[in-house]
Design a protein around this motif. Sequence first.
Motif, PDB file in Angstrom:
ATOM      1  N   ALA A 138       1.036  -1.224  -0.402  1.00  0.00           N
ATOM      2  CA  ALA A 138      -0.187   0.264   0.043  1.00  0.00           C
ATOM      3  C   ALA A 138       1.183   1.519  -0.146  1.00  0.00           C
ATOM      4  O   ALA A 138       0.228   1.817  -1.212  1.00  0.00           O
ATOM      5  CB  ALA A 138      -1.025  -0.116   1.240  1.00  0.00           C
ATOM      6  N   ARG A 139       1.536   1.288   1.178  1.00  0.00           N
ATOM      7  CA  ARG A 139       2.819   2.328   0.947  1.00  0.00           C
ATOM      8  C   ARG A 139       3.078   2.238  -0.627  1.00  0.00           C
ATOM      9  O   ARG A 139       3.514   3.383  -1.004  1.00  0.00           O
ATOM     10  CB  ARG A 139       3.584   1.617   2.142  1.00  0.00           C
ATOM     11  N   LEU A 140       4.062   1.859  -0.950  1.00  0.00           N
ATOM     12  CA  LEU A 140       4.682   1.633  -2.972  1.00  0.00           C
ATOM     13  C   LEU A 140       3.847   2.287  -3.279  1.00  0.00           C
ATOM     14  O   LEU A 140       3.634   2.639  -4.461  1.00  0.00           O
ATOM     15  CB  LEU A 140       4.986   0.113  -2.485  1.00  0.00           C
ATOM     16  N   GLY A 141       2.442   1.918  -3.220  1.00  0.00           N
ATOM     17  CA  GLY A 141       1.927   2.198  -4.878  1.00  0.00           C
ATOM     18  C   GLY A 141       1.694   4.008  -4.154  1.00  0.00           C
ATOM     19  O   GLY A 141       1.337   4.012  -4.928  1.00  0.00           O
ATOM     20  N   GLU A 142       1.704   4.660  -3.136  1.00  0.00           N
ATOM     21  CA  GLU A 142       1.491   6.016  -2.835  1.00  0.00           C
ATOM     22  C   GLU A 142       2.727   6.831  -3.086  1.00  0.00           C
ATOM     23  O   GLU A 142       2.481   8.054  -3.883  1.00  0.00           O
ATOM     24  CB  GLU A 142       1.019   6.642  -1.448  1.00  0.00           C
ATOM     25  N   ALA A 143       3.583   5.583  -2.758  1.00  0.00           N
ATOM     26  CA  ALA A 143       5.055   6.328  -3.776  1.00  0.00           C
ATOM     27  C   ALA A 143       5.551   5.818  -5.094  1.00  0.00           C
ATOM     28  O   ALA A 143       6.078   6.882  -5.127  1.00  0.00           O
ATOM     29  CB  ALA A 143       6.404   5.459  -2.711  1.00  0.00           C
ATOM     30  N   GLU A 144       4.953   5.353  -6.370  1.00  0.00           N
ATOM     31  CA  GLU A 144       4.857   5.265  -7.341  1.00  0.00           C
ATOM     32  C   GLU A 144       3.886   6.465  -8.060  1.00  0.00           C
ATOM     33  O   GLU A 144       4.610   7.188  -8.911  1.00  0.00           O
ATOM     34  CB  GLU A 144       4.523   3.264  -7.446  1.00  0.00           C
ATOM     35  N   ALA A 145       2.972   6.307  -7.173  1.00  0.00           N
ATOM     36  CA  ALA A 145       2.082   7.466  -7.301  1.00  0.00           C
ATOM     37  C   ALA A 145       2.576   9.130  -7.519  1.00  0.00           C
ATOM     38  O   ALA A 145       2.314   9.931  -8.338  1.00  0.00           O
ATOM     39  CB  ALA A 145       0.637   7.734  -6.792  1.00  0.00           C
ATOM     40  N   ALA A 146       3.025   8.837  -6.543  1.00  0.00           N
ATOM     41  CA  ALA A 146       3.996  10.427  -6.233  1.00  0.00           C
ATOM     42  C   ALA A 146       5.621  10.527  -7.097  1.00  0.00           C
ATOM     43  O   ALA A 146       6.579  11.509  -6.350  1.00  0.00           O
ATOM     44  CB  ALA A 146       4.980  10.555  -4.965  1.00  0.00           C
ATOM     45  N   GLY A 147       5.931   9.162  -7.477  1.00  0.00           N
ATOM     46  CA  GLY A 147       7.581   9.022  -7.980  1.00  0.00           C
ATOM     47  C   GLY A 147       7.977   9.426  -7.080  1.00  0.00           C
ATOM     48  O   GLY A 147       9.175   9.720  -7.620  1.00  0.00           O
ATOM     49  N   ALA A 148       7.975   8.309  -6.266  1.00  0.00           N
ATOM     50  CA  ALA A 148       8.876   8.227  -5.028  1.00  0.00           C
ATOM     51  C   ALA A 148      10.112   7.384  -5.337  1.00  0.00           C
ATOM     52  O   ALA A 148      10.738   7.007  -4.008  1.00  0.00           O
ATOM     53  CB  ALA A 148       8.563   9.011  -3.891  1.00  0.00           C
ATOM     54  N   ILE A 149       9.210   6.458  -5.913  1.00  0.00           N
ATOM     55  CA  ILE A 149      10.501   5.011  -6.634  1.00  0.00           C
ATOM     56  C   ILE A 149      11.587   5.520  -7.271  1.00  0.00           C
ATOM     57  O   ILE A 149      11.301   5.468  -9.069  1.00  0.00           O
ATOM     58  CB  ILE A 149       9.265   4.122  -6.593  1.00  0.00           C
ATOM     59  N   ARG A 150      12.692   4.708  -7.259  1.00  0.00           N
ATOM     60  CA  ARG A 150      13.643   5.587  -8.605  1.00  0.00           C
ATOM     61  C   ARG A 150      13.775   3.466  -8.967  1.00  0.00           C
ATOM     62  O   ARG A 150      14.520   4.041 -10.373  1.00  0.00           O
ATOM     63  CB  ARG A 150      14.483   5.790  -7.407  1.00  0.00           C
ATOM     64  N   GLY A 151      13.990   2.869  -7.868  1.00  0.00           N
ATOM     65  CA  GLY A 151      14.269   1.419  -8.573  1.00  0.00           C
ATOM     66  C   GLY A 151      13.313   0.129  -9.153  1.00  0.00           C
ATOM     67  O   GLY A 151      12.169   1.102  -9.465  1.00  0.00           O
ATOM     68  N   ASP A 152      13.214  -0.937  -9.227  1.00  0.00           N
ATOM     69  CA  ASP A 152      12.475  -1.546  -9.747  1.00  0.00           C
ATOM     70  C   ASP A 152      12.282  -2.362  -8.643  1.00  0.00           C
ATOM     71  O   ASP A 152      13.811  -3.066  -8.128  1.00  0.00           O
ATOM     72  CB  ASP A 152      12.718  -2.527 -10.290  1.00  0.00           C
ATOM     73  N   ILE A 153      10.945  -3.081  -7.786  1.00  0.00           N
ATOM     74  CA  ILE A 153      10.655  -3.464  -7.211  1.00  0.00           C
ATOM     75  C   ILE A 153       9.412  -4.363  -6.761  1.00  0.00           C
ATOM     76  O   ILE A 153       8.779  -4.357  -7.779  1.00  0.00           O
ATOM     77  CB  ILE A 153      10.364  -2.047  -5.546  1.00  0.00           C
ATOM     78  N   THR A 154       9.794  -5.657  -6.567  1.00  0.00           N
ATOM     79  CA  THR A 154       9.036  -6.597  -7.501  1.00  0.00           C
ATOM     80  C   THR A 154       8.287  -6.856  -6.069  1.00  0.00           C
ATOM     81  O   THR A 154       8.975  -7.763  -4.939  1.00  0.00           O
ATOM     82  CB  THR A 154       9.918  -7.490  -8.398  1.00  0.00           C
ATOM     83  N   ILE A 155       7.802  -8.000  -5.881  1.00  0.00           N
ATOM     84  CA  ILE A 155       6.565  -8.042  -4.833  1.00  0.00           C
ATOM     85  C   ILE A 155       6.255  -9.290  -4.610  1.00  0.00           C
ATOM     86  O   ILE A 155       4.871  -9.186  -5.655  1.00  0.00           O
ATOM     87  CB  ILE A 155       6.666  -7.267  -3.808  1.00  0.00           C
ATOM     88  N   VAL A 156       5.887 -10.406  -4.371  1.00  0.00           N
ATOM     89  CA  VAL A 156       5.387 -11.879  -3.928  1.00  0.00           C
ATOM     90  C   VAL A 156       4.761 -12.081  -2.788  1.00  0.00           C
ATOM     91  O   VAL A 156       5.268 -12.064  -1.947  1.00  0.00           O
ATOM     92  CB  VAL A 156       6.404 -13.019  -4.393  1.00  0.00           C
ATOM     93  N   PRO A 157       4.066 -11.101  -2.331  1.00  0.00           N
ATOM     94  CA  PRO A 157       3.214 -11.521  -1.065  1.00  0.00           C
ATOM     95  C   PRO A 157       2.839 -12.393  -0.285  1.00  0.00           C
ATOM     96  O   PRO A 157       2.892 -12.940   0.451  1.00  0.00           O
ATOM     97  CB  PRO A 157       2.367 -10.317  -1.015  1.00  0.00           C
ATOM     98  N   GLN A 158       3.110 -14.019  -1.439  1.00  0.00           N
ATOM     99  CA  GLN A 158       2.174 -15.118  -0.981  1.00  0.00           C
ATOM    100  C   GLN A 158       2.233 -15.791  -1.636  1.00  0.00           C
ATOM    101  O   GLN A 158       2.234 -16.276  -2.682  1.00  0.00           O
ATOM    102  CB  GLN A 158       0.743 -15.112  -0.354  1.00  0.00           C
ATOM    103  N   ALA A 159       3.811 -16.156  -1.434  1.00  0.00           N
ATOM    104  CA  ALA A 159       4.720 -17.129  -2.627  1.00  0.00           C
ATOM    105  C   ALA A 159       4.660 -18.462  -2.636  1.00  0.00           C
ATOM    106  O   ALA A 159       5.159 -19.172  -3.676  1.00  0.00           O
ATOM    107  CB  ALA A 159       6.305 -17.210  -2.068  1.00  0.00           C
TER     108      ALA A 159
END
Length: 353
Positions: A57-78
């Motif tokens: 949820a926090r990363l989604g907000e950061a992405e919308a604000a242009g605050a993510i610099r790299g690529d982040i891949t999340i597998v929440p339940q592998a």
Amino acid sequence: MKQSAIVIPGDTPEISWHIPVLEFSGPHANAVQKVYIQAALHANELPGVAALHLLCARLGEAEAAGAIRGDITIVPQANPIGAAQAHFGEMQGRFDLGSRGNYNRDFPLIASSARHELLLGLDRLTAPERLKRELLNRALGADLVLDLHCDDESLPYAYIDSAFWPEASDLASALQMDAVFLSDGESSAFEEAVSYAWKQERGGKDVSLPGRLSVTVELRGRRDVGPNVARRDADGLWAFLQARGIVEGDAPALEPYSGPAFALDTIEMIKAPVPGTVLFHRDIGERVEAGDLLAVLVPRPGFPEHDVEVRAPQAGLVVTRSSARFARRRDDLMKIGCAGNTEAGRKSGALED
């Protein structure tokens, strides 16, 4: 956020498994490190699932604000395969019931240059084997790999290959770990398969890997799942991503990690010498001295003369403890991190099956 899924065909007709994959990226993705984080490879270990739920949820907000610099891949339940396994009403998420194999063992040990080979001939493999190859393939596209697990009753700690230490102390600090176990790179667990692949590209076993990280994070115990602890872990992961420059922000500098870092040969695996009811006398987080009483085993209730005491072989920190109060002979009771090497004759590789 980009959403996709890993699809694993089942080993019986009309069954398949869908594993959501969430990807967050920013305008500078090619200039900074790529991150891969997964949780619940052992499907019944859920603190990481809760933490990633809040982090996404926090990363989604950061992405919308242009605050993510790299690529982040999340597998929440592998591991939905393990999550679907139940025996007498209890999830069996650590071992595949069909093969008896540990979901976090027997990952292919390959060089990262052979990554494409992981996805060849998948139709000949079982669902758990395909799962392992699909997850490893995703992870080998990253520079920082976090595999979120938990222990039974446990302090927060991590298994970190000495190739990444002490550079990885920022992760230990961000997640407020109480201990670090310096692994020997000799197992086929997920995080060690990743580091093995990187090491092969640099000529072999005893190499350093600056700027890389592959780690198993043990987020306390299995019952430590709730909103407050999940928020604390999500905040810790966020602080780590900020410290590594993956997300932007004005977070305060991390305090240096001041906890112990134990080589695996210094971990005392306290085992039950006889079967019986377990009466623990020491808890996680306590420091013990050589000879201290750790537990009493009651093999014959009503006959106290048969009680068996279990004492500390040397001084150390009680990092984990079994939640079971009945032990079979040679069941694990505790892990104690110590200054001196154990005399128990540990084999190289993982501490447990």
